[in-house]
Design an enzyme around this catalytic site. Structure first.
Site, short mmCIF file in Angstrom:
data_model
loop_
_atom_site.label_atom_id
_atom_site.label_comp_id
_atom_site.label_asym_id
_atom_site.label_seq_id
_atom_site.Cartn_x
_atom_site.Cartn_y
_atom_site.Cartn_z
N VAL A 23 0.83 -1.20 0.00
CA VAL A 23 0.00 0.00 0.00
C VAL A 23 0.87 1.26 0.00
CG1 VAL A 23 -0.28 0.42 2.48
CG2 VAL A 23 -2.19 0.85 0.94
N ASP A 72 -37.70 -6.35 -14.30
CA ASP A 72 -38.14 -6.30 -15.69
C ASP A 72 -37.20 -7.04 -16.63
OD1 ASP A 72 -40.34 -4.72 -14.96
OD2 ASP A 72 -39.19 -2.87 -15.14
N GLY A 153 -21.12 -1.63 -10.48
CA GLY A 153 -22.02 -2.04 -11.55
C GLY A 153 -23.45 -1.58 -11.39
N HIS A 160 -31.74 0.96 -3.69
CA HIS A 160 -32.48 -0.27 -3.95
C HIS A 160 -31.57 -1.49 -3.82
CE1 HIS A 160 -30.50 0.26 -7.84
NE2 HIS A 160 -30.81 -0.99 -8.14
N HIS A 275 -26.35 -14.14 3.75
CA HIS A 275 -26.25 -15.58 3.63
C HIS A 275 -26.87 -16.21 4.87
CE1 HIS A 275 -22.62 -15.82 0.62
NE2 HIS A 275 -23.74 -15.42 0.06
N GLN A 320 -5.42 -11.50 -2.99
CA GLN A 320 -4.31 -10.77 -2.37
C GLN A 320 -4.82 -9.41 -1.93
OE1 GLN A 320 -2.68 -7.90 -4.07
NE2 GLN A 320 -1.37 -7.58 -2.28
#
Length: 345
Positions: A23, A72, A153, A160, A275, A320
């Site tokens: 980092v 939809d 994405g 929502h 989950h 990683q």
């Protein structure tokens, strides 16, 4: 903290390489565009807004709380045909049926979960639990998940999530079912119940907690600021939560998500999902090896514009990460629990 090493993830039965020194390297790679700050509260052209027309021609009601409707453009449909028999073991296919739904959290497009009230977040939790029970009455797996931010994405800024119910156990569910079953058989206690007790005692990876819930950067975390949300009591499914546990879940979620936003003072992107024990035919089986939990996978690494890319070594060898889970937890834990947009100027 200074030297690379690997850590075992018992939930996925795999390993992650921790290279905390990386980092410190200078960054000359891609810089992401921060999310827009000027999202309109209501936009008639946004198909998730109250009163808007969606792609299929349906008009949304003037909803004032949560709003659930069939996706939809569903990835799963209930009446898909059988794919036919395979003529070779290397070319196998199986039936995949299900339903996909969209849940709007709130009528306002400019309001994200960390900026909602506890009452509003509690209503979302109740809607999740109701959907999980309704769809789980017949489907083996109900996946509730939220993709937040264009970086993950999400094509629509309106708050929502999605809920996909499938006729099969997906890969992650099958894997977690196997590892949790093995742990209970070998150690006599559910894996994630024991893990929560250990993390609560050790403290070094705890981000936020209350009497019912614990949020940690897991010891085996892959994403930079990944967290795991765990109940302290043995709970198999979301719909099994008690009234008080749902209230305290709303509180701990709000606190976590405020810290996420405060980290880089940006609406923090992530993918998250619940989950729990399988449903449908599994409701008749003993699923005591399962412990309900939620995963949060945020991509940001150094700033609001520098993300962690899962490529190269991660895709071809193993996961990683570039800072230790303990460092990530300390960063998150030290952040204020008042949202940066609501602090006194």
């Amino acid at each position: 903290a200074e030297h690379q090493h690997t850590r075992y993830n018992p939930l996925r039965d795999d390993w992650v390489l921790v290279s905390a020194h990386r980092v410190k390297r200078p960054w000359q790679g891609q810089l992401e565009k921060p999310p827009p700050e000027d999202v309109p509260r209501w936009d008639p052209s946004n198909p998730l807004c109250p009163g808007a027309t969606r792609a299929n021609g349906e008009v949304n009601p003037q909803y004032e709380g949560t709003f659930i409707f069939p996706n939809d453009f569903p990835a799963l449909q209930p009446d898909a045909p059988e794919p036919g028999d395979s003529d070779h073991p290397l070319f196998q296919a199986a039936a995949a049926r299900g339903v996909c739904k969209v849940m709007c959290f709130h009528p306002w497009s400019d309001l994200t979960l960390p900026l909602m009230s506890l009452v509003e977040i509690r209503a979302i939790i109740d809607a999740w639990a109701k959907l999980a029970a309704e769809l789980g009455a017949s489907y083996p797996w109900v996946q509730i998940f939220e993709n937040k931010g264009a970086m993950m994405g999400c094509s629509n800024p309106h708050p929502h999530c999605q809920v996909w119910a499938s006729s099969f156990l997906p890969n992650e569910a099958r894997l977690e079912d196997r590892t949790q079953r093995q742990h209970l058989s070998q150690h006599g206690v559910p894996m994630l119940l024991e893990y929560a007790e250990q993390e609560a005692r050790r403290k070094e990876r705890v981000v936020v907690e209350n009497m019912d819930w614990l949020v940690v950067v897991p010891y085996w975390a892959t994403w930079p600021y990944q967290t795991l949300l765990l109940p302290r009591r043995h709970v198999c499914r979301l719909q099994d939560l008690r009234e008080g546990e749902r209230d305290s879940l709303a509180s701990v979620m709000q606190r976590l998500l405020i810290k996420y936003d405060n980290l880089f003072e940006v609406s923090f992107p992530y993918s998250m999902g619940w989950h729990g024990a399988p449903t449908g035919p599994y409701l008749k089986e003993d699923c005591g090896h399962w412990q309900l939990h939620a995963h949060y996978y945020p991509p940001l690494l150094r700033s609001a514009t520098v993300r962690k890319f899962m490529v190269g070594y991660e895709m071809l060898a193993q996961a990683q990460r570039d800072l230790t889970p303990e460092q990530a937890a300390e960063h998150l834990r030290s952040l204020p629990e008042v949202h940066y947009k609501r602090r006194a100027k």
